[in-house]
Design a protein around this motif. Structure first.
Motif, mmCIF file in Angstrom:
data_model
loop_
_atom_site.group_PDB
_atom_site.id
_atom_site.type_symbol
_atom_site.label_atom_id
_atom_site.label_comp_id
_atom_site.label_asym_id
_atom_site.label_seq_id
_atom_site.Cartn_x
_atom_site.Cartn_y
_atom_site.Cartn_z
ATOM 1 N N VAL A 59 1.101 -1.326 -0.322
ATOM 2 C CA VAL A 59 -0.044 0.115 0.162
ATOM 3 C C VAL A 59 0.821 1.586 -0.168
ATOM 4 O O VAL A 59 0.385 2.163 -0.571
ATOM 5 N N GLU A 60 2.169 1.290 0.827
ATOM 6 C CA GLU A 60 2.669 2.951 1.119
ATOM 7 C C GLU A 60 3.046 2.809 -0.497
ATOM 8 O O GLU A 60 3.611 3.592 -0.648
ATOM 9 N N ALA A 61 4.176 1.761 -1.292
ATOM 10 C CA ALA A 61 4.403 1.329 -2.601
ATOM 11 C C ALA A 61 3.421 2.150 -3.884
ATOM 12 O O ALA A 61 3.389 3.042 -4.021
ATOM 13 N N VAL A 62 2.508 1.986 -3.458
ATOM 14 C CA VAL A 62 1.179 2.642 -4.316
ATOM 15 C C VAL A 62 0.822 4.158 -3.950
ATOM 16 O O VAL A 62 1.095 4.775 -5.192
ATOM 17 N N GLU A 63 0.799 4.449 -2.735
ATOM 18 C CA GLU A 63 0.623 5.317 -2.433
ATOM 19 C C GLU A 63 2.187 6.412 -2.867
ATOM 20 O O GLU A 63 1.595 7.488 -3.376
ATOM 21 N N ALA A 64 3.083 6.000 -2.663
ATOM 22 C CA ALA A 64 3.580 6.930 -3.346
ATOM 23 C C ALA A 64 4.610 7.028 -4.712
ATOM 24 O O ALA A 64 4.819 7.502 -5.615
ATOM 25 N N GLY A 65 3.203 6.892 -5.604
ATOM 26 C CA GLY A 65 3.109 6.890 -7.057
ATOM 27 C C GLY A 65 3.679 4.785 -7.918
ATOM 28 O O GLY A 65 3.797 5.624 -8.900
ATOM 29 N N ALA A 66 4.057 4.607 -7.459
ATOM 30 C CA ALA A 66 4.262 2.986 -8.299
ATOM 31 C C ALA A 66 3.116 2.220 -8.975
ATOM 32 O O ALA A 66 1.697 2.244 -7.883
ATOM 33 N N VAL A 67 3.028 1.810 -9.855
ATOM 34 C CA VAL A 67 2.026 1.563 -11.082
ATOM 35 C C VAL A 67 1.090 0.623 -10.053
ATOM 36 O O VAL A 67 -0.362 0.240 -10.022
ATOM 37 N N ALA A 68 2.109 -0.349 -9.812
ATOM 38 C CA ALA A 68 1.326 -1.621 -9.143
ATOM 39 C C ALA A 68 2.649 -2.372 -8.382
ATOM 40 O O ALA A 68 3.400 -2.103 -8.319
ATOM 41 N N VAL A 69 1.966 -3.215 -7.799
ATOM 42 C CA VAL A 69 2.766 -4.377 -7.013
ATOM 43 C C VAL A 69 3.092 -5.458 -7.945
ATOM 44 O O VAL A 69 2.116 -5.888 -7.971
ATOM 45 N N LEU A 70 4.204 -6.440 -7.882
ATOM 46 C CA LEU A 70 4.519 -7.662 -8.519
ATOM 47 C C LEU A 70 4.667 -8.329 -6.626
ATOM 48 O O LEU A 70 5.669 -8.216 -6.024
ATOM 49 N N ALA A 71 3.846 -9.267 -7.111
ATOM 50 C CA ALA A 71 2.769 -9.776 -5.289
ATOM 51 C C ALA A 71 3.017 -11.229 -6.135
ATOM 52 O O ALA A 71 2.796 -12.198 -6.699
ATOM 53 N N GLU A 72 2.577 -12.221 -4.788
ATOM 54 C CA GLU A 72 2.626 -13.572 -4.598
ATOM 55 C C GLU A 72 0.628 -13.905 -4.160
ATOM 56 O O GLU A 72 0.777 -14.893 -4.383
ATOM 57 N N ARG A 73 0.384 -12.569 -3.845
ATOM 58 C CA ARG A 73 -0.953 -12.772 -3.382
ATOM 59 C C ARG A 73 -1.250 -12.010 -3.567
ATOM 60 O O ARG A 73 -0.693 -10.498 -3.587
ATOM 61 N N PRO A 74 -2.364 -11.250 -3.836
ATOM 62 C CA PRO A 74 -3.555 -9.769 -4.060
ATOM 63 C C PRO A 74 -2.991 -9.631 -2.363
ATOM 64 O O PRO A 74 -2.733 -9.402 -1.340
ATOM 65 N N VAL A 75 -2.623 -7.775 -3.004
ATOM 66 C CA VAL A 75 -2.501 -7.265 -1.563
ATOM 67 C C VAL A 75 -3.739 -6.082 -1.208
ATOM 68 O O VAL A 75 -3.309 -4.472 -0.297
ATOM 69 N N GLY A 76 -5.024 -6.153 -1.734
ATOM 70 C CA GLY A 76 -5.097 -4.884 -1.835
ATOM 71 C C GLY A 76 -4.942 -3.383 -2.801
ATOM 72 O O GLY A 76 -6.084 -2.528 -2.609
ATOM 73 N N VAL A 77 -3.898 -3.588 -4.146
ATOM 74 C CA VAL A 77 -3.968 -2.576 -5.015
ATOM 75 C C VAL A 77 -3.780 -2.964 -6.085
ATOM 76 O O VAL A 77 -3.168 -3.989 -5.708
ATOM 77 N N PRO A 78 -3.273 -2.316 -6.907
ATOM 78 C CA PRO A 78 -3.088 -2.925 -8.296
ATOM 79 C C PRO A 78 -2.151 -4.211 -8.117
ATOM 80 O O PRO A 78 -0.795 -3.375 -7.964
ATOM 81 N N ALA A 79 -2.058 -5.124 -8.746
ATOM 82 C CA ALA A 79 -0.912 -6.346 -7.710
ATOM 83 C C ALA A 79 -0.912 -7.136 -9.395
ATOM 84 O O ALA A 79 -1.863 -7.850 -10.113
ATOM 85 N N VAL A 80 0.632 -7.208 -10.025
ATOM 86 C CA VAL A 80 0.034 -8.424 -10.380
ATOM 87 C C VAL A 80 0.442 -10.049 -10.023
ATOM 88 O O VAL A 80 1.969 -9.979 -9.395
ATOM 89 N N VAL A 81 -0.068 -10.879 -9.479
ATOM 90 C CA VAL A 81 0.119 -11.594 -8.812
ATOM 91 C C VAL A 81 1.160 -13.191 -9.700
ATOM 92 O O VAL A 81 0.165 -13.434 -10.635
ATOM 93 N N VAL A 82 2.241 -13.452 -9.033
ATOM 94 C CA VAL A 82 3.085 -14.315 -9.625
ATOM 95 C C VAL A 82 3.229 -15.649 -8.458
ATOM 96 O O VAL A 82 2.891 -15.252 -7.330
ATOM 97 N N PRO A 83 3.894 -16.997 -9.144
ATOM 98 C CA PRO A 83 3.687 -17.621 -8.347
ATOM 99 C C PRO A 83 4.973 -17.386 -7.105
ATOM 100 O O PRO A 83 5.433 -17.708 -5.959
ATOM 101 N N GLU A 84 6.371 -16.787 -7.794
ATOM 102 C CA GLU A 84 7.426 -16.945 -7.452
ATOM 103 C C GLU A 84 7.690 -14.968 -7.701
ATOM 104 O O GLU A 84 8.034 -15.455 -8.472
ATOM 105 N N VAL A 85 7.693 -14.202 -7.054
ATOM 106 C CA VAL A 85 8.228 -12.663 -7.611
ATOM 107 C C VAL A 85 9.189 -12.835 -8.330
ATOM 108 O O VAL A 85 9.984 -11.887 -8.509
ATOM 109 N N LEU A 86 10.357 -13.157 -7.040
ATOM 110 C CA LEU A 86 11.757 -12.904 -7.651
ATOM 111 C C LEU A 86 12.353 -13.464 -9.225
ATOM 112 O O LEU A 86 12.514 -13.654 -10.176
ATOM 113 N N ALA A 87 11.905 -15.259 -9.261
ATOM 114 C CA ALA A 87 11.576 -15.491 -10.732
ATOM 115 C C ALA A 87 10.780 -14.128 -11.947
ATOM 116 O O ALA A 87 11.200 -14.353 -12.935
ATOM 117 N N ALA A 88 9.070 -13.727 -11.426
ATOM 118 C CA ALA A 88 8.861 -13.343 -12.430
ATOM 119 C C ALA A 88 9.977 -11.935 -12.606
ATOM 120 O O ALA A 88 9.591 -11.302 -13.770
#
Length: 464
Positions: A59-88
């Protein structure tokens, strides 16, 4: 970064969009793994580490201006959800590198001197075109993808430092950003414990860089290091060598000024000669500078320009032979980013050269990590090197292995003290140092001596 929409990113990394009302939203700023560095247009990669989980800061990252989060689960803000963040993150960097059609990837590796050489090259290559270089020592499976994702369509040279702690690491990194130019500096003892205790194993791993070069590429190899020269048979690329005792590009007539900074004559592959006077400290920087010169010359930069740019280059990365003068006349050499037997040896030689027999020297040395079953031998050798460098006072920081350094140095006549940690070391230094002293601080990253060096520079406030 090469601009990509969230929809494109999701497709490239095999992810799913969540809480993203606008799949066409554009990511056009670099990816970050620290939410405090998020900015408008960036992508926040929510890595889970030993100490914290990046998903907590989505949330803090998106509030600072990040368009989205690369994440392993939904985080309540725009996200690209993947099995493993490092691999993605690696897959995204691979895709971005593939779109850098006008950029030449220059990669370098070695057991010591990678960051210093990278810093030199980052100040030379811009003469040939816009250059994006590895910041600090971001040379691993996280740092390299982040560096690649800083490049854009205007980038002409992508300069990547590549580290390895086991076989296959460099092959993995070159798979993300295939290099056209590869520089191998040396083979030493850094991380030798993770390579089965042999330099041959380290050379096999580091040589993965030249194996990745194309037939129309360039391999730049250290002619003074037989382990490096053995890699010539492992590459399809053209080979250009450098060194002091031999090589296509050579450094000769090496001298040090009164401050311990080297100057020398640089001879190119055509036999032309130009003078170089470095702003860096220690004779070991000559090999780094000659390797950097060989890369630039191999890419077509004229010798005179290479020599001029090397002479103008400044130290960039903190904790790498960083010299700071305190107002009270104490000089602090902060070389505490990391340590291995080879880098400690050259740092001690540099300390002696900088002192020139005119100043009292103090060495603050922490333990060295990842040295395997011969770790004790390496630490004892450091104690002997302290004596050989005629260090006046030693503060050995740590436990069993620090005690080995302490005992060997004391047996050779060095005034030595063993302390438990960096806090105790700082207290000793407060009492010990006097105007005119020259103090070297060095140890493996885990010792925390980099922080000690910074605190030491503020006692009193250092002139920067």
């Amino acid at each position: 970064m090469i601009p990509l929409t969230l929809h494109q990113i999701a497709q490239l990394v095999g992810g799913t969009l969540y809480d993203a009302p606008d799949p066409a939203a554009m990511v056009d700023r670099p990816a970050v793994v620290d939410s405090r560095l998020a900015e408008p247009g960036s992508l926040f990669a929510a890595l889970a580490g030993d100490r914290t989980d990046g998903h907590r800061f989505a949330v803090e990252a998106v509030e600072a201006g990040a368009v989205a989060v690369l994440a392993e689960r939904p985080v309540g803000v725009p996200a690209v959800v993947v099995p493993e963040v490092l691999a993605a993150l690696a897959e995204l960097a691979r895709a971005a590198a593939g779109r850098l059609t006008d950029a030449t990837v220059v990669a370098l590796t070695g057991s010591a001197g990678k960051t210093s050489t990278k810093d030199l090259l980052s100040q030379v290559l811009p003469a040939l075109g816009r250059t994006v270089a590895t910041p600090l020592s971001y040379n691993n499976q996280i740092g390299l993808p982040l560096t690649v994702l800083r490049a854009d369509a205007e980038t002409r040279y992508l300069l990547l430092e590549m580290g390895a702690s086991q076989a296959g690491d460099i092959a993995w990194l070159t798979g993300i950003a295939p290099p056209r130019v590869g520089l191998v500096l040396n083979i030493g003892t850094a991380h030798i414990g993770k390579f089965g205790g042999t330099k041959q194993a380290i050379a096999a791993a580091k040589g993965e860089l030249v194996e990745a070069l194309p037939s129309d590429g360039l391999a730049v190899l250290n002619a003074d290091d037989p382990y490096v020269m053995s890699m010539a048979s492992r590459t399809a690329a053209r080979v250009l060598t450098f060194g002091r005792s031999g090589g296509d590009v050579r450094a000769g007539a090496v001298e040090l000024d009164e401050a311990g900074r080297p100057y020398f004559t640089l001879t190119d592959q055509h036999g032309e000669v130009a003078p170089v006077r470095l702003a860096l400290y220690g004779a070991h920087q000559v090999a780094n500078a000659t390797g950097a010169a060989a890369v630039a010359l191999g890419l077509g930069l004229p010798l005179d320009e290479v020599a001029e740019l090397l002479s103008k280059a400044q130290p960039l990365t903190p904790g790498r032979m960083q010299v700071l003068e305190r107002p009270d006349g104490v000089t602090v050499v902060n070389d505490a980013f990391n340590a291995n037997p080879d880098s400690v040896a050259v740092a001690l030689m540099a300390l002696a050269a900088m002192a020139g027999g005119r100043r009292r020297t103090v060495a603050v040395l922490g333990e060295m990590a990842e040295l395997g079953e011969h770790s004790g031998d390496h630490h004892e050798e450091v104690g002997r090197l302290v004596a050989a460098a005629k260090v006046d006072s030693l503060i050995a920081v740590g436990e069993r292995e620090a005690e080995l350094i302490h005992r060997q140095a004391r047996a050779a006549g060095v005034a030595s003290m063993l302390v438990a940690d960096r806090v105790a070391a700082l207290e000793v230094l407060r009492q010990l140092l006097r105007p005119g002293d020259l103090v070297l601080v060095k140890g493996s990253h885990a010792t925390g001596l980099a922080e000690t060096a910074e605190q030491l520079c503020a006692l009193p406030e250092a002139a920067r």
